[in-house]
Design an enzyme around this catalytic site. Sequence first.
Site, short mmCIF file in Angstrom:
data_model
loop_
_atom_site.label_atom_id
_atom_site.label_comp_id
_atom_site.label_asym_id
_atom_site.label_seq_id
_atom_site.Cartn_x
_atom_site.Cartn_y
_atom_site.Cartn_z
N GLU A 34 33.72 21.90 41.20
CA GLU A 34 32.93 21.07 40.27
C GLU A 34 32.05 20.10 41.04
O GLU A 34 32.48 19.51 42.04
CB GLU A 34 33.90 20.30 39.37
CG GLU A 34 33.41 20.13 37.97
CD GLU A 34 33.28 21.46 37.23
OE1 GLU A 34 32.15 21.99 37.18
OE2 GLU A 34 34.28 21.96 36.72
N HIS A 35 30.82 19.97 40.56
CA HIS A 35 29.80 19.13 41.20
C HIS A 35 29.51 19.62 42.62
O HIS A 35 29.23 18.84 43.52
CB HIS A 35 30.20 17.65 41.18
CG HIS A 35 30.09 17.07 39.80
ND1 HIS A 35 28.88 16.65 39.28
CD2 HIS A 35 31.01 16.89 38.83
CE1 HIS A 35 29.08 16.21 38.03
NE2 HIS A 35 30.36 16.36 37.73
N THR A 36 29.63 20.91 42.79
CA THR A 36 29.29 21.51 44.09
C THR A 36 28.02 22.34 43.99
O THR A 36 27.36 22.57 45.00
CB THR A 36 30.43 22.44 44.55
OG1 THR A 36 30.77 23.28 43.44
CG2 THR A 36 31.67 21.65 44.97
N ASP A 37 27.65 22.79 42.77
CA ASP A 37 26.52 23.76 42.71
C ASP A 37 25.22 23.16 43.20
O ASP A 37 24.50 23.77 43.99
CB ASP A 37 26.39 24.42 41.33
CG ASP A 37 26.05 23.50 40.17
OD1 ASP A 37 26.10 22.27 40.35
OD2 ASP A 37 25.73 24.03 39.08
N GLY A 122 28.10 20.33 22.86
CA GLY A 122 28.43 19.06 23.49
C GLY A 122 29.81 19.04 24.13
O GLY A 122 30.33 17.99 24.45
N LEU A 125 30.73 23.42 27.64
CA LEU A 125 31.03 24.84 27.84
C LEU A 125 29.73 25.65 27.90
O LEU A 125 29.72 26.85 27.62
CB LEU A 125 31.96 25.35 26.74
CG LEU A 125 33.32 24.62 26.65
CD1 LEU A 125 34.14 25.14 25.47
CD2 LEU A 125 34.12 24.78 27.95
N ASP A 174 25.83 27.34 35.42
CA ASP A 174 26.02 27.70 34.01
C ASP A 174 25.23 28.97 33.64
O ASP A 174 25.76 29.88 33.01
CB ASP A 174 25.57 26.55 33.09
CG ASP A 174 26.28 25.25 33.43
OD1 ASP A 174 27.26 25.29 34.20
OD2 ASP A 174 25.85 24.19 32.95
C1 GLA Z 1 27.03 20.70 34.54
C2 GLA Z 1 25.82 21.35 35.18
C3 GLA Z 1 26.26 22.36 36.25
C4 GLA Z 1 27.23 21.72 37.25
C5 GLA Z 1 28.36 21.00 36.51
C6 GLA Z 1 29.26 20.24 37.44
O1 GLA Z 1 27.77 21.64 33.83
O2 GLA Z 1 25.05 22.00 34.20
O3 GLA Z 1 25.12 22.87 36.90
O4 GLA Z 1 26.55 20.85 38.09
O5 GLA Z 1 27.86 20.10 35.55
O6 GLA Z 1 29.96 21.11 38.27
#
Ligand code: GLA
Length: 392
Positions: A34-37, A122, A125, A174
């Site tokens: 998470e928060h790596t992309d 919201g 997902l 996503d």
């Molecule tokens: C949201 C963003 C994704 C990703 C996540 C955190 O879902 O749309 O691109 O950065 O937060 O992992």
Amino acid sequence: MTNIYELKRKFLEIFRDEQVRFFYSPGRVNLLGEHTDYNGGYVLPVALNVGTTVCIGKREDNKICLSATDLSELVCADIENLDAYRKIEWGNYQLGVAYELLKAGYKVSGCNMLFDDTVPHGAGLSSSAAIECATGIALIKVFNPDEEINRVELALLAQRAENQFVGVNCGIMDQFASVMGKRDNAIFLNCKTLEYKYVPLNLGDYVLVITNTNKKRSLADSKYNERRKECEKGLEALKKELPGITCLGDVTVEMFESAKHVIKDSIIEKRVRHVIYEDDRVLKAIDVLNKNDLVEFGKLMIASHESLRDLYEVTGKELDTLFEEALKVEGVLGSRMTGAGFGGCTVSIVHKSVVEDFKVLVGKNYTEKTGLIPDFYVMETDDGSREIIDGF
Ligand code: GLA
């Protein structure tokens, strides 16, 4: 999934046209990473069996007309003037995709589109990615029948629509998950190179339970952008010691531990530490999943949540309460927040035999502690963007 005969009937009612096709793209849940992309790191999402279905028919003129089953609105946009629709309240995600397709050289002509979403809005997902990718595959297939769909290109194009047309800063995870999903598999994606591998997800007697905090994610956008900036600062600092790196995804745990002294700000150091160790957890998870070791995988999920709570600071009372309460239930192997954070959902791996207990216990304690009523979704994995033919 939506009953497409119902959808066709509704389409006929609104647009008076029977020559239609149906396309579908799913929402996603991220299992780890998470928060790596946006840092060029690793993610491990799965596509879910909820998504956006679009019913599409051609028009004679040069307008794209959009409606949705849960809206009374009809938005009609001139294809020559899509720029003017960036800030409209509903429809800009779809029109952004049309805009990006035209820019990329695809043909797009007049059409009517009716959308039906089963991804909770919201909730984190990826309901927006589902809408974008469903729009993308529909417009490509209907107006560019000879074009072989390049799926990675479709994901990138949908991301551009969200970043540049709508103006929401997101990474690639996503849209990639929505387009590329594969039933019973997680997608191991390197967000720097976009190389990916499917990793079999054999849940056996376990299921994925997604729990929605039902908290309004009011801070999500501003905090998301703040975290991105903090990571950029961390990267700049690390470059002094590690001149070859171009993103935090290039930095291994060992490199970070030897170079971290150049990050003078302790907040920035915490953010970067999260990203580096989260990437490492994803790599470990691939091994663990290949051995079908769900117990170890659960531990990695727990460590991920703790890091997002303590180092990256994107959880908050609601997500933390769901996390803690989930782990109190016997038969839960792991749990963590998923998506951007500050609300949204957790994802937990729960033994089939205790799903009902899970809902009752977590639900009761969560409401007592937060005053909010959560929603529970027991979801399955699914395939990515596709045309639906004859109801399938
Ligand atoms: C949201 C963003 C994704 C990703 C996540 C955190 O879902 O749309 O691109 O950065 O937060 O992992």
